[in-house]
Write a protein that holds these residues in place. Structure first.
Motif, PDB file in Angstrom:
ATOM      1  N   HIS A  22      17.303   3.391  -4.699  1.00 18.85           N
ATOM      2  CA  HIS A  22      16.467   2.789  -5.566  1.00 18.85           C
ATOM      3  C   HIS A  22      15.228   1.950  -4.904  1.00 18.85           C
ATOM      4  O   HIS A  22      15.407   1.324  -3.714  1.00 18.85           O
ATOM      5  CB  HIS A  22      17.246   1.845  -6.193  1.00 18.85           C
ATOM      6  N   ASP A  23      14.154   2.110  -5.202  1.00 16.72           N
ATOM      7  CA  ASP A  23      12.871   1.578  -4.751  1.00 16.72           C
ATOM      8  C   ASP A  23      12.211   0.442  -5.575  1.00 16.72           C
ATOM      9  O   ASP A  23      11.903   0.760  -6.683  1.00 16.72           O
ATOM     10  CB  ASP A  23      11.642   2.638  -4.408  1.00 16.72           C
ATOM     11  N   ASP A  24      12.300  -0.877  -5.088  1.00 14.98           N
ATOM     12  CA  ASP A  24      11.884  -1.891  -5.782  1.00 14.98           C
ATOM     13  C   ASP A  24      10.371  -2.010  -5.376  1.00 14.98           C
ATOM     14  O   ASP A  24      10.279  -2.788  -4.376  1.00 14.98           O
ATOM     15  CB  ASP A  24      12.546  -3.040  -5.336  1.00 14.98           C
ATOM     16  N   CYS A  70      15.257   4.393   8.171  1.00 10.42           N
ATOM     17  CA  CYS A  70      14.767   4.229   6.632  1.00 10.42           C
ATOM     18  C   CYS A  70      13.039   4.858   7.168  1.00 10.42           C
ATOM     19  O   CYS A  70      12.455   4.369   7.939  1.00 10.42           O
ATOM     20  CB  CYS A  70      14.650   2.897   6.308  1.00 10.42           C
ATOM     21  N   GLY A  71      12.948   5.923   6.147  1.00 11.96           N
ATOM     22  CA  GLY A  71      11.548   6.525   6.381  1.00 11.96           C
ATOM     23  C   GLY A  71      10.514   6.442   5.128  1.00 11.96           C
ATOM     24  O   GLY A  71      11.230   6.230   4.165  1.00 11.96           O
ATOM     25  N   VAL A  72       9.286   6.314   5.512  1.00 10.79           N
ATOM     26  CA  VAL A  72       8.368   6.523   4.512  1.00 10.79           C
ATOM     27  C   VAL A  72       7.349   7.415   5.033  1.00 10.79           C
ATOM     28  O   VAL A  72       6.927   7.660   5.904  1.00 10.79           O
ATOM     29  CB  VAL A  72       7.677   4.982   4.511  1.00 10.79           C
ATOM     30  N   THR A  73       7.272   8.564   3.908  1.00 14.44           N
ATOM     31  CA  THR A  73       6.920   9.685   4.203  1.00 14.44           C
ATOM     32  C   THR A  73       5.131   9.726   3.967  1.00 14.44           C
ATOM     33  O   THR A  73       4.637   8.958   3.124  1.00 14.44           O
ATOM     34  CB  THR A  73       6.991  10.820   3.211  1.00 14.44           C
ATOM     35  N   ARG A  74       4.265   9.956   5.026  1.00 14.01           N
ATOM     36  CA  ARG A  74       2.721   9.700   4.972  1.00 14.01           C
ATOM     37  C   ARG A  74       2.216  10.777   5.669  1.00 14.01           C
ATOM     38  O   ARG A  74       3.095  11.689   6.622  1.00 14.01           O
ATOM     39  CB  ARG A  74       2.576   8.621   5.520  1.00 14.01           C
ATOM     40  N   THR A  75       0.973  11.179   5.674  1.00  8.38           N
ATOM     41  CA  THR A  75       0.190  11.981   6.488  1.00  8.38           C
ATOM     42  C   THR A  75       0.367  11.409   7.986  1.00  8.38           C
ATOM     43  O   THR A  75       0.310  10.624   8.241  1.00  8.38           O
ATOM     44  CB  THR A  75      -1.140  12.172   6.026  1.00  8.38           C
ATOM     45  N   GLY A  76       0.563  12.762   8.775  1.00  7.29           N
ATOM     46  CA  GLY A  76       0.703  12.414  10.214  1.00  7.29           C
ATOM     47  C   GLY A  76       2.135  12.011  10.372  1.00  7.29           C
ATOM     48  O   GLY A  76       3.250  12.812   9.878  1.00  7.29           O
ATOM     49  N   LYS A  77       2.319  10.964  11.204  1.00  6.52           N
ATOM     50  CA  LYS A  77       3.717  10.424  11.698  1.00  6.52           C
ATOM     51  C   LYS A  77       4.351   9.539  10.404  1.00  6.52           C
ATOM     52  O   LYS A  77       3.576   8.543  10.232  1.00  6.52           O
ATOM     53  CB  LYS A  77       3.860   9.954  13.103  1.00  6.52           C
ATOM     54  N   ASP A  78       5.555   9.774  10.040  1.00 10.53           N
ATOM     55  CA  ASP A  78       6.205   9.103   9.073  1.00 10.53           C
ATOM     56  C   ASP A  78       6.345   7.473   9.836  1.00 10.53           C
ATOM     57  O   ASP A  78       6.397   7.404  10.873  1.00 10.53           O
ATOM     58  CB  ASP A  78       7.656   9.645   8.651  1.00 10.53           C
ATOM     59  N   THR A  91      16.137  11.148  -0.792  1.00 17.73           N
ATOM     60  CA  THR A  91      14.941  10.567  -0.952  1.00 17.73           C
ATOM     61  C   THR A  91      14.803  10.118  -2.324  1.00 17.73           C
ATOM     62  O   THR A  91      15.612   9.995  -3.157  1.00 17.73           O
ATOM     63  CB  THR A  91      13.701  11.701  -0.768  1.00 17.73           C
ATOM     64  N   THR A  92      13.492   9.421  -2.382  1.00 15.76           N
ATOM     65  CA  THR A  92      13.406   8.509  -3.758  1.00 15.76           C
ATOM     66  C   THR A  92      12.821   9.486  -4.815  1.00 15.76           C
ATOM     67  O   THR A  92      12.762   9.312  -5.901  1.00 15.76           O
ATOM     68  CB  THR A  92      12.247   7.595  -3.697  1.00 15.76           C
ATOM     69  N   LEU A  93      12.754  10.921  -4.110  1.00 16.78           N
ATOM     70  CA  LEU A  93      12.384  12.064  -5.324  1.00 16.78           C
ATOM     71  C   LEU A  93      13.676  12.204  -5.887  1.00 16.78           C
ATOM     72  O   LEU A  93      13.676  12.943  -7.112  1.00 16.78           O
ATOM     73  CB  LEU A  93      11.795  13.036  -4.837  1.00 16.78           C
ATOM     74  N   GLU A  94      14.744  11.762  -5.673  1.00 16.27           N
ATOM     75  CA  GLU A  94      16.267  12.193  -6.438  1.00 16.27           C
ATOM     76  C   GLU A  94      16.927  10.714  -6.070  1.00 16.27           C
ATOM     77  O   GLU A  94      17.418  10.439  -4.950  1.00 16.27           O
ATOM     78  CB  GLU A  94      16.888  13.251  -5.702  1.00 16.27           C
ATOM     79  N   SER A  95      17.409  10.113  -7.484  1.00 18.48           N
ATOM     80  CA  SER A  95      17.878   8.838  -7.281  1.00 18.48           C
ATOM     81  C   SER A  95      19.240   8.932  -6.802  1.00 18.48           C
ATOM     82  O   SER A  95      19.861   7.995  -6.437  1.00 18.48           O
ATOM     83  CB  SER A  95      17.992   8.341  -8.636  1.00 18.48           C
ATOM     84  N   TRP A  96      19.933  10.170  -6.940  1.00 22.55           N
ATOM     85  CA  TRP A  96      21.565  10.303  -6.582  1.00 22.55           C
ATOM     86  C   TRP A  96      21.882  11.661  -5.883  1.00 22.55           C
ATOM     87  O   TRP A  96      21.239  12.762  -6.337  1.00 22.55           O
ATOM     88  CB  TRP A  96      22.090  10.185  -7.867  1.00 22.55           C
ATOM     89  N   LYS A  97      22.421  11.713  -4.896  1.00 22.52           N
ATOM     90  CA  LYS A  97      22.800  13.166  -4.208  1.00 22.52           C
ATOM     91  C   LYS A  97      24.048  12.816  -3.402  1.00 22.52           C
ATOM     92  O   LYS A  97      24.059  11.847  -2.614  1.00 22.52           O
ATOM     93  CB  LYS A  97      21.766  13.192  -3.370  1.00 22.52           C
ATOM     94  N   GLY A 150       0.810  -1.187   0.161  1.00 20.48           N
ATOM     95  CA  GLY A 150      -0.071   0.016   0.064  1.00 20.48           C
ATOM     96  C   GLY A 150       0.781   1.215   0.015  1.00 20.48           C
ATOM     97  O   GLY A 150       0.470   2.406  -0.439  1.00 20.48           O
ATOM     98  N   TYR A 151       2.096   1.056   0.284  1.00 17.42           N
ATOM     99  CA  TYR A 151       2.906   2.385   0.506  1.00 17.42           C
ATOM    100  C   TYR A 151       3.965   2.423  -0.768  1.00 17.42           C
ATOM    101  O   TYR A 151       4.819   3.092  -0.844  1.00 17.42           O
ATOM    102  CB  TYR A 151       3.905   2.223   1.567  1.00 17.42           C
ATOM    103  N   GLU A 152       3.585   1.711  -1.769  1.00 20.57           N
ATOM    104  CA  GLU A 152       4.340   1.711  -3.096  1.00 20.57           C
ATOM    105  C   GLU A 152       4.808   2.926  -3.700  1.00 20.57           C
ATOM    106  O   GLU A 152       5.975   3.339  -4.059  1.00 20.57           O
ATOM    107  CB  GLU A 152       3.834   0.667  -4.071  1.00 20.57           C
ATOM    108  N   SER A 153       3.693   3.753  -3.897  1.00 22.57           N
ATOM    109  CA  SER A 153       3.837   5.040  -4.311  1.00 22.57           C
ATOM    110  C   SER A 153       4.179   6.175  -3.334  1.00 22.57           C
ATOM    111  O   SER A 153       4.497   7.439  -3.892  1.00 22.57           O
ATOM    112  CB  SER A 153       2.612   5.370  -5.137  1.00 22.57           C
ATOM    113  N   TYR A 154       4.401   5.932  -2.057  1.00 22.68           N
ATOM    114  CA  TYR A 154       4.813   6.894  -1.257  1.00 22.68           C
ATOM    115  C   TYR A 154       6.569   7.301  -1.325  1.00 22.68           C
ATOM    116  O   TYR A 154       7.176   6.402  -1.622  1.00 22.68           O
ATOM    117  CB  TYR A 154       4.781   6.507   0.047  1.00 22.68           C
TER     118      TYR A 154
END
Length: 319
Positions: free
Chosen positions: A44-46, A69-77, A32-38, A11-15
């Motif tokens: 990389h998100d499989d 390792c964090g997963v962004t979501r509404t409220g607490k990650d 973050t997964t919004l930038e593949s390299w920094k 359910g968190y695949e697109s987060y």
């Protein structure tokens, strides 16, 4: 370089996912997964396996510590704690030295603790633990790979790697590795020295066509019951066994720790390099190299009193 992999629920695949350190404030987010390299981080998100992996390159001691390792979501990650431990990429305080010779087979013994009975074992060249498994010459999963064989004796807690047909290029540093159950792999170091086999002094013998040749071949006393051999060829590993030639007989004298080779009706074709010994492993000192030259001599005067049966007698090869 190290990979930090973190799984997440369905359910968190697109987060958005990220890796952070310390308190995970905005300034603590490394990538973050919004930038593949920094900088030195790649991510990389499989989404099929629901695992995202962050690769950290150019590691330094300051990189050790606690990560999230964090997963962004509404409220607490959603956070998963990861502890990164760094160890020096070198090994070891003690090094086992093994010496052998070209063409031999040599075994390297690698002890391990009983808790690693069912762990993967392997060996690699060099002394860098970080790349050892990826560059393994053989593992306990394969057991045989070309000239390398791995045998694991779980009763004694030792695995043995045997290397066949050694060459000078096999000389160098090796690491025996045992895959850790939940921690870093465990290593022991071996230094292998393969010495050149070439430096053998030859005995030079001359003979006359048609006469009997006697060659004396000493051997170590402990080889009294070993099979004795005589072979011909420029290289000992390519020589042809001539012990069964009808003109050739071998007579052993255990009292003197030597055997005598008799070659009847010698011919110019008998000229060449011979090897006699009692050790199939060809260990240095357990064989004799003979350079034989057989020539034709014309009889200028037949009253010179030369024995017609034995012209050349060579019995003192030990000196």
């Amino acid at each position: 370089m190290v990979n930090i992999s973190c799984s997440y629920d369905k359910g968190y695949e697109s987060y958005e996912k990220y890796l952070c350190k310390n308190d995970c404030g905005d300034s603590d987010v490394l990538i973050t997964t919004l930038e593949s390299w920094k900088n030195k981080y790649r991510i990389h998100d499989d989404k099929t396996a629901r695992i995202f992996t962050t690769t950290i390159s150019d590691l330094h001691s300051a990189d050790a510590g606690k990560y999230w390792c964090g997963v962004t979501r509404t409220g607490k990650d959603i956070y998963t704690e990861v502890k990164l431990k760094l160890v020096p990429d070198s090994c070891c305080d003690t090094v086992t030295k093994v010496q052998s010779y070209e063409g031999y087979s040599e075994s390297v013994s690698c002890p391990y603790e009983s808790r690693y009975h069912n762990s993967l074992k392997y060996i690699c060249r060099g002394n860098r633990p970080s790349t050892c498994l990826q560059q393994a010459l053989i593992t306990s999963d394969t057991k045989q790979n070309g000239r390398f064989r791995l045998d694991d004796d779980k009763v004694s807690g030792t695995f043995t790697v045997t290397i066949n047909s050694l060459t000078r290029n096999d000389s160098g540093s090796y690491l025996c590795g045992v895959q850790g159950n939940s921690d870093v792999d465990v290593f022991s170091a071996v230094e292998l020295e393969v010495e050149e086999w070439c430096c053998v002094k030859a005995k030079h013998i001359n003979g006359i066509v048609g006469n009997l040749l006697l060659l004396q071949c000493p051997y170590p006393p402990q080889h009294r019951n070993n099979s004795k051999f005589l072979c011909k060829g420029d290289q000992r590993n390519k020589c042809t066994d001539i012990s069964m030639d009808q003109r050739v007989t071998l007579q052993d004298d255990a009292a003197s720790s030597s055997f005598t080779v008799r070659i009847r009706y010698s011919d110019v074709h008998d000229t060449g390099t011979y090897w006699c010994g009692s050790d199939p492993q060809w260990r240095v000192g357990n064989y004799t190299k003979i350079e034989l030259s057989v020539v034709t001599v014309r009889c200028v005067t037949c009253d010179i009193g030369v024995s017609s049966n034995i012209y050349a007698l060579f019995s003192d090869l030990k000196s």
